[in-house]
Design an enzyme around this catalytic site. Structure first.
Site, PDB file in Angstrom:
ATOM      1  CE  LYS A 113     -44.076 -83.894 -30.974  1.00 46.76           C
ATOM      2  NZ  LYS A 113     -42.806 -83.471 -31.667  1.00 46.76           N
TER       3      LYS A 113
ATOM      4  CD  GLU B 277     -41.655 -77.411 -38.238  1.00 45.75           C
ATOM      5  OE1 GLU B 277     -41.486 -77.218 -37.157  1.00 45.75           O
ATOM      6  OE2 GLU B 277     -42.320 -78.302 -38.722  1.00 45.75           O
TER       7      GLU B 277
ATOM      8  NE  ARG C  78     -48.279 -80.638 -31.137  1.00 51.37           N
ATOM      9  CZ  ARG C  78     -47.204 -80.158 -30.944  1.00 51.37           C
ATOM     10  NH1 ARG C  78     -46.950 -78.863 -31.401  1.00 51.37           N
ATOM     11  NH2 ARG C  78     -46.370 -80.586 -29.718  1.00 51.37           N
TER      12      ARG C  78
HETATM   13  C1  LIG Z   1     -41.196 -80.526 -36.178  1.00 47.87           C
HETATM   14  C2  LIG Z   1     -41.243 -79.676 -34.857  1.00 47.87           C
HETATM   15  N1  LIG Z   1     -41.593 -78.550 -34.790  1.00 47.87           N
HETATM   16  C3  LIG Z   1     -41.790 -77.879 -33.686  1.00 47.87           C
HETATM   17  C4  LIG Z   1     -41.969 -78.568 -32.669  1.00 47.87           C
HETATM   18  C5  LIG Z   1     -41.953 -77.728 -31.225  1.00 47.87           C
HETATM   19  O1  LIG Z   1     -43.448 -77.809 -30.998  1.00 47.87           O
HETATM   20  P1  LIG Z   1     -43.901 -77.430 -29.189  1.00 47.87           P
HETATM   21  O2  LIG Z   1     -43.350 -76.296 -29.197  1.00 47.87           O
HETATM   22  O3  LIG Z   1     -45.134 -78.097 -29.122  1.00 47.87           O
HETATM   23  O4  LIG Z   1     -42.955 -78.507 -28.659  1.00 47.87           O
HETATM   24  C6  LIG Z   1     -41.618 -79.758 -32.551  1.00 47.87           C
HETATM   25  C7  LIG Z   1     -41.607 -80.191 -30.858  1.00 47.87           C
HETATM   26  O5  LIG Z   1     -42.531 -81.073 -30.734  1.00 47.87           O
HETATM   27  C8  LIG Z   1     -41.527 -80.536 -33.562  1.00 47.87           C
HETATM   28  O6  LIG Z   1     -41.111 -81.861 -33.445  1.00 47.87           O
END
Ligand SMILES: Cc1ncc(COP(=O)(O)O)c(C=O)c1O
Length: 341
Positions: free
Chosen positions: A183, A219, A80
């Site tokens: 991210k 989300e 990622r």
């Molecule tokens: C915007 C966002 N969505 C979803 C997630 C959840 O991702 P993960 O399950 O990989 O931590 C995160 C955290 O990293 C996030 O910052």
């Protein structure tokens, strides 16, 4: 080293022995070094400071039932971050170098890994930034990749607690073809104002709708949306501006294993009232049940106001059991860190 109160660790920064730092110059990554000081000496014209070339990740290592230390799904975070790097014109960190860096920094901080049984874990925060001097708008010429670690405590003591969520129609997080699906640090700056407002108004999390039409659920600010329908389907929104959550991938796999119909699809705001459970999922907490969603004057209530619905409870326990090696790792998600240097 100061004695750590493992039972009462929160989720906040504390100094450890060191972080690991690699530099990229002239097209190559160096061998990296462990740095005891938590400070970075950076040029005032570094690209990341002005133009936001900064990507980060969040993952965890666990001290398991058999005494071994395992990182949960590191390759998914590595890939990622590579996706984020490509999108904002940064060099990718090669997988082998990345894994070695994770192992080195964890070994060097073994005294900070919460022991098995405390419910804690070692939170791992990789960061990739454009550290080269860049005054005109362009990708920086040099990059720094570092990984810091922080011991964190069990988020839930005595069961999963539901929280209240809010939708603000006057704020968006991510444009359809923007950078919501990666991210990049700026996404979090973009959501800070709404988050502070939500906290002041008594909400723990903000839920975002699609920026173009405000019709579809996307989300939460830092976690994916999951809903369980009355007939037991696991539903999660699909969109180009949602971060692909690794926790969500895990939960989807485990939901399938439990015989649930898993649907990644568009989710209309109007559907929210039909869900019997709604939750926010992410690495920090795994799953947070949501008991209400407020949008203006409207309040949608979901599930029990205390405790957690049965589907989320069982998925949460499954994830934790795999992370602590109390259950077999059928999917090869856990990466053992050999503790001998
Ligand atoms: C915007 C966002 N969505 C979803 C997630 C959840 O991702 P993960 O399950 O990989 O931590 C995160 C955290 O990293 C996030 O910052």
């Amino acid at each position: 080293m100061q004695k750590i109160d493992w039972e009462n660790l929160g989720f906040s920064y504390r100094d450890t022995n060191c972080h690991i730092r690699h530099s990229w110059r002239n097209g190559v990554w160096d061998d990296g070094e462990l740095c005891a000081s938590p400070y970075l000496n950076m040029h005032v014209a570094a690209g990341c400071l002005h133009y936001g070339q900064a990507a980060f990740e969040g993952l965890k290592a666990f001290c398991c039932k058999d005494g071994k230390v395992r990182i949960f799904r590191p390759l998914d975070n590595i890939r990622r971050m590579a996706m984020t790097a490509r999108r904002i014109c940064m060099p990718e960190v090669p997988e082998e170098l990345y894994i070695k860096a994770l192992e080195r920094v964890i070994r060097a901080n073994r005294a900070f890994i919460p022991p098995y049984g405390t419910g804690g874990s070692l939170y791992i925060r990789p960061l990739l930034i454009g550290s080269g001097v860049q005054i005109g708008i362009a990708p920086a010429g040099e990059y720094t990749f570092l990984i810091l670690v922080v011991p964190v405590g069990a988020y839930y003591k005595g069961g999963l607690h539901p929280v209240k969520a809010v939708i603000y129609d006057d704020f968006d997080r991510a444009a359809p073809l923007g950078v919501g699906g990666i991210k990049v640090a700026g996404n979090y700056a973009a959501s800070l104002f709404a988050h502070e407002k939500a906290k002041m108004e008594g909400f723990a999390v903000e839920l975002y709708l699609d920026a173009k039409t405000h019709t579809f659920v996307e989300e939460f600010a830092t976690s994916n949306f999951v809903g369980i329908t009355a007939d037991g389907a696991y539903v999660t929104p699909e969109s180009t501006s949602i971060l692909p959550s690794i926790t969500n991938l895990t939960l989807m796999e485990l939901a399938r294993e439990q015989g649930l119909d898993v649907q990644a699809r568009s989710v209309r705001f109007d559907e929210l009232e039909n869900f019997s459970e709604i939750g926010a999922c992410g690495t920090a907490v795994v799953l947070t049940p949501v008991c209400s969603i407020t949008r203006g004057e409207r309040v949608i209530r979901i599930g029990p106001e205390q405790g957690c619905g049965a589907v989320f409870q069982s998925l949460y326990e499954r994830v934790q059991a795999i992370q602590y090696s109390e259950a077999p790792d059928r999917y090869g998600w856990c990466h053992v860190v050999e503790m001998d240097d």
